[in-house]
Scaffold this active site. Structure first.
Site, PDB file in Angstrom:
ATOM      1  N   ARG A 272      -2.364  -1.009  -7.084  1.00  0.00           N
ATOM      2  CA  ARG A 272      -1.297  -2.166  -7.019  1.00  0.00           C
ATOM      3  C   ARG A 272      -2.035  -3.016  -8.335  1.00  0.00           C
ATOM      4  NH1 ARG A 272      -5.189  -4.955  -2.154  1.00  0.00           N
ATOM      5  NH2 ARG A 272      -7.074  -5.185  -3.464  1.00  0.00           N
TER       6      ARG A 272
ATOM      7  N   SER B 173      18.697 -40.083 -17.300  1.00  0.00           N
ATOM      8  CA  SER B 173      17.506 -39.320 -17.061  1.00  0.00           C
ATOM      9  C   SER B 173      17.124 -39.347 -15.396  1.00  0.00           C
ATOM     10  CB  SER B 173      16.314 -39.959 -17.871  1.00  0.00           C
ATOM     11  OG  SER B 173      15.071 -39.447 -17.687  1.00  0.00           O
TER      12      SER B 173
ATOM     13  N   TYR C 295      16.865 -31.541 -20.636  1.00  0.00           N
ATOM     14  CA  TYR C 295      15.499 -31.536 -20.885  1.00  0.00           C
ATOM     15  C   TYR C 295      14.659 -32.050 -19.453  1.00  0.00           C
ATOM     16  CZ  TYR C 295      15.627 -36.417 -21.690  1.00  0.00           C
ATOM     17  OH  TYR C 295      15.974 -37.830 -21.359  1.00  0.00           O
TER      18      TYR C 295
ATOM     19  N   HIS D 241      -0.567 -43.416  -6.186  1.00  0.00           N
ATOM     20  CA  HIS D 241      -0.578 -43.925  -7.261  1.00  0.00           C
ATOM     21  C   HIS D 241      -1.849 -43.315  -7.848  1.00  0.00           C
ATOM     22  CE1 HIS D 241      -3.230 -46.966  -9.733  1.00  0.00           C
ATOM     23  NE2 HIS D 241      -2.003 -47.097 -10.240  1.00  0.00           N
TER      24      HIS D 241
ATOM     25  N   MET E 234      -4.862  -7.871   7.543  1.00  0.00           N
ATOM     26  CA  MET E 234      -4.146  -7.080   8.761  1.00  0.00           C
ATOM     27  C   MET E 234      -5.426  -6.015   8.676  1.00  0.00           C
ATOM     28  SD  MET E 234      -0.336  -7.316   8.429  1.00  0.00           S
ATOM     29  CE  MET E 234      -0.553  -6.894   6.549  1.00  0.00           C
TER      30      MET E 234
ATOM     31  N   ARG F 199      -2.896   2.796   8.388  1.00  0.00           N
ATOM     32  CA  ARG F 199      -2.990   1.637   7.041  1.00  0.00           C
ATOM     33  C   ARG F 199      -2.057   0.614   7.345  1.00  0.00           C
ATOM     34  NH1 ARG F 199      -7.034   2.256   3.069  1.00  0.00           N
ATOM     35  NH2 ARG F 199      -7.959   4.452   3.466  1.00  0.00           N
TER      36      ARG F 199
ATOM     37  N   LYS G 154       0.764  -1.133   0.021  1.00  0.00           N
ATOM     38  CA  LYS G 154       0.029   0.053  -0.069  1.00  0.00           C
ATOM     39  C   LYS G 154       0.770   1.294   0.007  1.00  0.00           C
ATOM     40  CE  LYS G 154      -3.657  -0.121   1.786  1.00  0.00           C
ATOM     41  NZ  LYS G 154      -5.036  -0.514   1.673  1.00  0.00           N
TER      42      LYS G 154
ATOM     43  N   GLY H 131      -7.119  -7.878   3.341  1.00  0.00           N
ATOM     44  CA  GLY H 131      -8.035  -8.100   4.246  1.00  0.00           C
ATOM     45  C   GLY H 131      -7.463  -8.876   5.532  1.00  0.00           C
TER      46      GLY H 131
ATOM     47  N   CYS I 246      12.808 -37.458 -15.594  1.00  0.00           N
ATOM     48  CA  CYS I 246      11.713 -37.899 -16.061  1.00  0.00           C
ATOM     49  C   CYS I 246      10.768 -38.200 -14.900  1.00  0.00           C
ATOM     50  CB  CYS I 246      11.839 -38.944 -16.958  1.00  0.00           C
ATOM     51  SG  CYS I 246      12.580 -40.387 -16.095  1.00  0.00           S
TER      52      CYS I 246
END
Lengths: 883, 883
Positions: free
Chosen positions: A335, A766, A854, A451, A103, A92, A23, A101, A834
């Site tokens: 903001r 991998s 990758y 699973h 605080m 504030r 703020k 909201g 992977c």
């Protein structure tokens, strides 16, 4: 140093959002660019930390506040505590990261009996006492900790007596009465009069706002959004302006663009003669910014000019608050605006077109989780539906259907075309048929890599796991959540993106087509360094992966193909075989099935690399479970059943023989493959014959054969030998050769430590990050995720579930060692990931830093991974240039 | 370069045993110190490697051999191939590491028909044709690969015809006949005459000796003793001298000291008129060196002088071969003599006293495995007993007793005072009562760290595991090994040092008292850097540890105390408890038992540190096994048994609930301790109250509390908090404080990787190398050791079992990282090893290099570990100075 600054002082110091709070930062920056901000003071977050040490405001900061208040009086031309020309302020809160909201804020501070009385002479009772009561209400509840409901009740009672439906129907006299009654509450609750000294009010309010950092809801919010407790809040002391001052006054909120669609057009609401909180409270119906344009074109223009100026300065869509006091326009807050995923893409791409931001900035503007939502159905939350339970959001998207508890019934209902939500305590590989026919899955146990979670992510089906509030009564064919009871056949809706479970069928929002999305992902492709592949076990999954833009298949699990119902019987016979010869007989029956799968997958990938993993699972996983078989055989023996007893006993003895104390660390992968070489041989034959057939048909096939569970370089050496010898045999038989690569999973800690030795026998590595995490922690997922992970996360033993986001200190260190030393030993070595982490944005950020080539993940997560990889690359570049 | 040298040339080049082979090295070194060695040539091991590449002798090396043979002729004054003055040579193998009898040697080479005939004119037929037949016999079998039995049969037949009982009874004519018949064999078997050209004989013999490196028995031997295949053999070509030349000739073998007792006195045998192999073959009874002293004092003196000279030069006891040809004394071989463990200690300490070697050298002279034998009974092998089976030598020492197959019977027989050998497929914690009453244990499955192995080593009981040839028929109450059948009640003898199983009761050699041992171990104590502690779970074991010189207890496993029969019931009730309160009730029953154990252990340790590990095992390990409980409950249900059904079903449901898919990676150790804190609390109370009582009694107690299974620094933080809070409570209650330390096992790979974080909460680290090996390889010991380890070792996938000797590349790397980073983070951190590897000499050598402070092992291995640690320290010093 006591850091208390006027807004324009702070602007000169170029202080950050971390110091000024969101703020404060907005107000200071708007001051800098000469927008009409009411004068004010900001106290930095560092003072908040000090406050928590001192436990009160210390003398020197009080002096500093007094000093700045004098300057503020000058700027505003009003005087704090003066009855004639009083300065009122708001006090504030404002954290570095938005915590809307969470605080507290005190408004209209600086008023007292005397000032109210004097004010009423100039503005009338109505404004004066409404202002005073607003002050007492907030100061009382926030600073004096009086239950807010007590104030609300007084107001309700007065309204009732007056027959008033809303606050605006109350008159000056009424507000006076409310003030008296409020003061009585304060007297009764605190034993003292409401504080009359404005400076005392001010210091008390500043302290209370600091303390609101530890509000229960604020602590909860920080826990959910991983905001460090150490940040603290800043405090802004802002000159009050009044949208309810007279009939030339009003107040509004607006987005600089439409937060829902991203359209470049002011989007907000405005209310004449009201204070800010009245807009939100819905006391009267506000008018839209579109109406404002017609009814008050002057105001609209001022607003539009401000919006343009703000966007130009902040280079992002803004969410603003403004007030008009007696015709004068004031900005009270700005903001970055929250937006829907759809809007996020539109705003980001539009702003590039507008020349406001660069492509790289646009990429940073969309969170990967947001992107994910674009691909799935969403619950329409406009009706504000209330969930009955919440679990872990295991696989995104929403689905409604009939609750079904068992697999057989699910399959039966599925055949009828019913939409089903399968509800289980957890799922196992045997449940796969039931999962396949269900629209969504809900389990009461298990974690993010259980699973159910892994399988449904692969299938792109919504899934919630570990919904522990749900208590399933299988015999009663119902589940309970607290007092709620859901019977089999009842309709529920699950949201796999949020983890929420709802009763009944909720309205859905279908994923929207977006022409900007393609453009956006194209930019991501250009920006990222990491390659993106998909994990795909079936031709359908490979197709999905290619549709979503994967650059290859990073992992195809061959044993999942073994689990198909028509194949499992053959697989079991193969395992029960008395010798190699008999085993080979059954393997040769499996071969054409595997070959046709491989061929289809390679063909769909159309020349993109497909990494197929040789058998990984321990053999006993394909056999019935001991705790089902043992009572069955016991019963047959006791009852003297002859038929099938021999077979059952044979099966039991093989199950006992193959049973392992710790199967995750048992005879799996290469440990199986170089002992029972005939299994590897069959699989390699199937792959290569498939590739040769495609070649002969003039098609492209890029095969990578992967060995799993390697811990010792010689294991890979042996496996490579089996593969190469088999390949030469196939090439000779078929009279044709194809290229292929051989690589290894890195999933045991030791493999990571001996990378330079493994590199001798590998064309690629991998990382199997699931198993690597399991081994490094010695955390058995099946055992620990359910029992221990939640308590560990709740008590901050762990900050994140290492099965969701890679553990950088342990597992990450192994990955870094391994990729570095592997590539030192062999320059051409390709290194990928992977495991489940391949699709996690935080993990991708890490992988980008440690020379991974990758990542591979569920086909459905490919776009998300592309975005995450692009952001990781941009982050890396930015931090490289700033260092 | 073709490396072929005369002995004196090689002496100048200062070549090593690795180049010259053991035999060549001895001859060259004796030449250097002017001992009477017959002139000769040595071909280096490098030439052997080249031979295996070339697959034959290459031209240049043949030329070099010819060149050196000319020089040899000069030295010997004889001529190779000459009929008048023939030079005969032996062609001998010799590996860098002694491989007695494994490779081949050809004697008397250089003879042929013509030379034999000419020789017979000077020496008579007897010597000439005996020499010729000896040549044909060896050349025929070794170079021409003719079955040796064929030659033996001819000789036997001739002896039979002549009525001769031994070779010496044969006359010149007979030997002539033997030669003719031998030549006929060669003709028949090879289609050619026996080679007549001495140089061809020589080249063929050199090639054959090289090739004998790949004899089947040589390959086997190398595998057993871990000798690299790459070493190869050297070849020595030595001028023949003849102990059978005339009646002033003879041959003998001797040790420079008694190899059995270590006494400093020549110990050997001598035979007049004989060649070397005759002494060994036992054709006539040789005379002892003691007799030699009386009968031939001149020879004895020459021998004694030579022995002294050799010991002075080699600084070790020598094993020598010598020959006297016509009164002239020749040395044919010298090497360090093999000796009994008892003699090894005596020789080493004596030589220090004699000023021959330094203490550090003495320490290097005794192998740790030898030392171990001093502490255990040995089988008297003088009768050359034949084992019926061989398994893994899991716990050293020998024992005889009745074969018993089940625990109940063992306990019953044990009560009667019977000596029992418990024979099982494998043992489990439930078998502990049976193991306790048995004299020795034999299992057909399991590895070096299986339950039986670990428990018996701790108890100092002989044990053989994994004797896979043994097939146990429990129903038949017998076991089979091939055709052998051993019934229950039969007596067998097991040797846990060699892994051999014998039928019947063998004679034993009791461990001997040795006054030198104390001196020797004292030197080890001074030389070593590593501290030596013992793993001890009971007061008796602590006593044993102290007797054997341990410097503390490195690991006391508290849950082993839970397993005592009278306690297990309470432990089970504790686990079945419905809530914390009920659990605490049973824990409070266990506490006095644990406390009295702890008190006794601390008291016996008498101020030396005692590291007690808090509960480590998963709870389900204390409950009955599922595969026993499940059929039982099924049967009760089917038969409608009411009594006990509820209890059994409760137990079953708790077993099912606590069951883990991978218990090694499940809820154990700290993962149990910080969730069910009441267990930790009880144990900490028991320890500290014990220490406080001792303090009040004026006794010393040094307590170290150890947490296990840690993977995350916060786990240790939480555990430390529980311990410290409990401690403060106890101190307050008892009105007294004691010092104690808190530390952690390092047994998960991640713990090793985050050492610097763990160091914040630890006073000490202790590597649990068993579990660390398990986790790093992802090798479940229970599953892999039986199924995979043997194939892996046989196929050289692994060179050593990583559960016996620490895996340096993987596990060792983690240990090195962890100890370095732990100590960097906290200078005062003590780091130990308490896994099985703590007692393994090769592993100790490694631990010495990576900044480990102490190792801990079975009390019975303490002296061995002291020696190994001393050797490691000396090695490190040596290599540090040479670098």
């Amino acid at each position: 140093m006591d850091e208390v600054y006027l807004f324009d002082e702070a602007a000169k110091l170029k202080m950050s959002k971390y110091e000024l709070g969101g703020k404060g930062y907005g107000l200071v920056e708007m001051t800098r660019i000469k927008l009409p901000v009411p004068p004010g003071i900001v106290i930095t977050t560092r003072m908040c930390s000090r406050y928590f040490k001192e436990k009160k405001l210390w003398p020197s900061i009080k002096e500093k506040i007094l000093e700045k208040m004098k300057l503020l009086e000058k700027k505003s031309g009003k005087k704090f505590g003066s009855a004639e020309n009083p300065l009122f302020v708001s006090v504030r809160s404002g954290a570095p990261v938005s915590m809307p909201g969470m605080m507290d804020t005190v408004l209209n501070l600086g008023i007292n009996d005397e000032i109210a009385a004097a004010l009423s002479k100039r503005t009338g009772d109505r404004f004066a006492y409404d202002t005073y009561r607003r002050f007492i209400q907030l100061f009382g509840s926030i600073v004096l900790k009086i239950d807010k409901a007590k104030f609300d009740k007084v107001l309700d009672d007065v309204k009732k007596t007056r027959g008033a439906k809303s606050d605006v129907q109350l008159e000056g006299e009424d507000w006076k009465e409310v003030v008296e009654k409020y003061k009585e509450i304060v007297r009764r609750e605190t034993g003292k009069e409401i504080e009359q000294d404005p400076y005392k009010q001010l210091f008390m309010a500043v302290g209370a706002v600091f303390e609101s950092w530890w509000n229960k809801r604020a602590i909860e919010y920080r826990k959910i959004y991983n905001i460090p407790d150490s940040y603290g809040t800043a405090v802004s002391i802002v000159t009050m302006v009044y949208g309810n001052y007279d009939n030339r006054s009003g107040t509004g909120v607006a987005f600089t663009r439409n937060p829902s669609t991203g359209e470049k057009k002011l989007y907000g609401e405005f209310l004449m003669q009201a204070q800010g909180e009245d807009v939100v409270a819905g006391i009267r119906t506000p008018i839209s910014t579109d109406e404002l344009k017609k009814s008050m074109p002057g105001v609209y223009k001022q607003l539009q000019d401000t919006a343009n100026k703000l966007e130009k300065y902040f280079k992002d869509m803004q969410d603003i608050e403004f007030t008009i006091e007696s015709g004068k326009f004031y900005m009270l807050q700005t903001r970055n605006g929250k937006r829907t995923p759809f809007a996020a893409i539109k705003v980001a791409t539009d702003m590039v077109k507008e020349g406001l931001i660069k492509k790289e900035e646009a990429i940073m503007r969309v969170a990967p989780e947001q992107l994910e939502q674009l691909y799935h159905k969403q619950i329409d939350r406009s009706g504000n539906p209330k969930p009955i339970a919440k679990g872990l959001p295991a696989s995104p998207g929403a689905a409604s259907g009939k609750v079904i508890f068992d697999i057989a019934k699910a399959v039966e209902e599925g055949k009828k075309g019913e939409k089903i939500i399968l509800v289980r305590s957890e799922t196992t590989p045997e449940d796969i048929a039931g999962i396949a026919v269900s629209t969504g899955i809900l389990t009461s146990r298990g974690g993010m890599t259980s699973h159910a979670a892994v399988v449904t992510r692969g299938m792109g089906k919504p899934c919630i796991v570990g919904a522990e509030e749900i208590s399933i009564d299988f015999n009663g064919r119902l589940f309970r959540v607290g007092a709620d009871v859901v019977h089999e056949g009842d309709i529920i809706t699950i949201d796999g993106t949020s983890g929420e479970v709802y009763k009944g069928e909720l309205k859905m929002i279908e994923p929207k087509e977006s022409k900007e999305l393609g453009t956006f992902l194209g930019w991501c492709d250009s920006a990222r360094r990491l390659g993106i592949r998909a994990n795909a076990d079936t031709p359908e999954m490979v197709r999905k992966a290619m549709e979503n833009g994967a650059e290859g298949v990073g992992l195809a699990r061959t044993e999942r193909m073994f689990n198909a119902p028509e194949r499992l019987g053959i697989v079991q016979k193969m395992i029960l075989a008395k010798d190699k010869e008999e085993r080979q007989k059954y393997l040769s029956m499996l071969k054409p099935m595997q070959k046709s799968d491989f061929k289809a997958m390679l063909e769909i990938a159309n020349g993109k690399p497909v990494t197929i993993r040789l058998i990984d699972m321990p053999l006993h996983e394909f056999l019935p479970k001991l705790d089902e078989l043992l009572p069955k055989v016991t019963e047959m023996r006791l009852k003297g059943v002859k038929e099938g007893l021999n077979e059952a006993e044979d099966m039991l003895s093989r199950v006992m023989e193959l049973r392992e104390a710790n199967p995750m660390m048992g005879q799996r992968g290469v440990r199986l493959g170089i002992i029972y070489t005939e299994i590897y041989e069959m699989q390699v034959e199937a792959m290569l014959e498939a590739a040769i057939e495609l070649k002969k048909e003039g098609k492209k096939a890029e095969l990578e054969i992967m060995v799993s569970q390697v811990a010792i370089a010689n294991e890979l050496k042996e496996a490579r030998k089996v593969i190469e010898e088999t390949a030469e045999r196939v090439f000779k038989e078929k009279g044709a050769r194809v290229n292929y690569k051989i690589g290894t999973m890195i999933e045991t800690p030791r493999a990571a430590l001996v990378a330079k030795d493994l590199a001798n026998y590998a064309d690629f590595f991998s990382f199997g990050t699931n198993d690597l995490t399991q081994g490094t922690f010695a955390f058995s997922r099946d055992d620990i995720e359910g029992k221990l992970m939640q308590p560990y996360l709740n008590n901050h033993v762990l900050d994140k579930d290492p099965f969701s986001t890679v553990d950088i200190d342990g597992v990450g260190r192994l990955i870094a060692i391994c990729s570095r030393e592997g590539k030192q030993a062999k320059k051409t070595l390709k290194v990928g990931v992977c495991g489940e982490h391949g699709g996690d944005p935080d993990s991708i950020k890490f992988f980008n830093t440690v020379d991974i080539d990758y990542v591979s993940m569920s086909p459905y997560r490919v776009p998300i991974a592309k975005l995450a990889a692009a952001q990781a690359a941009i982050n890396a570049k930015t931090s490289a240039t700033t260092v």
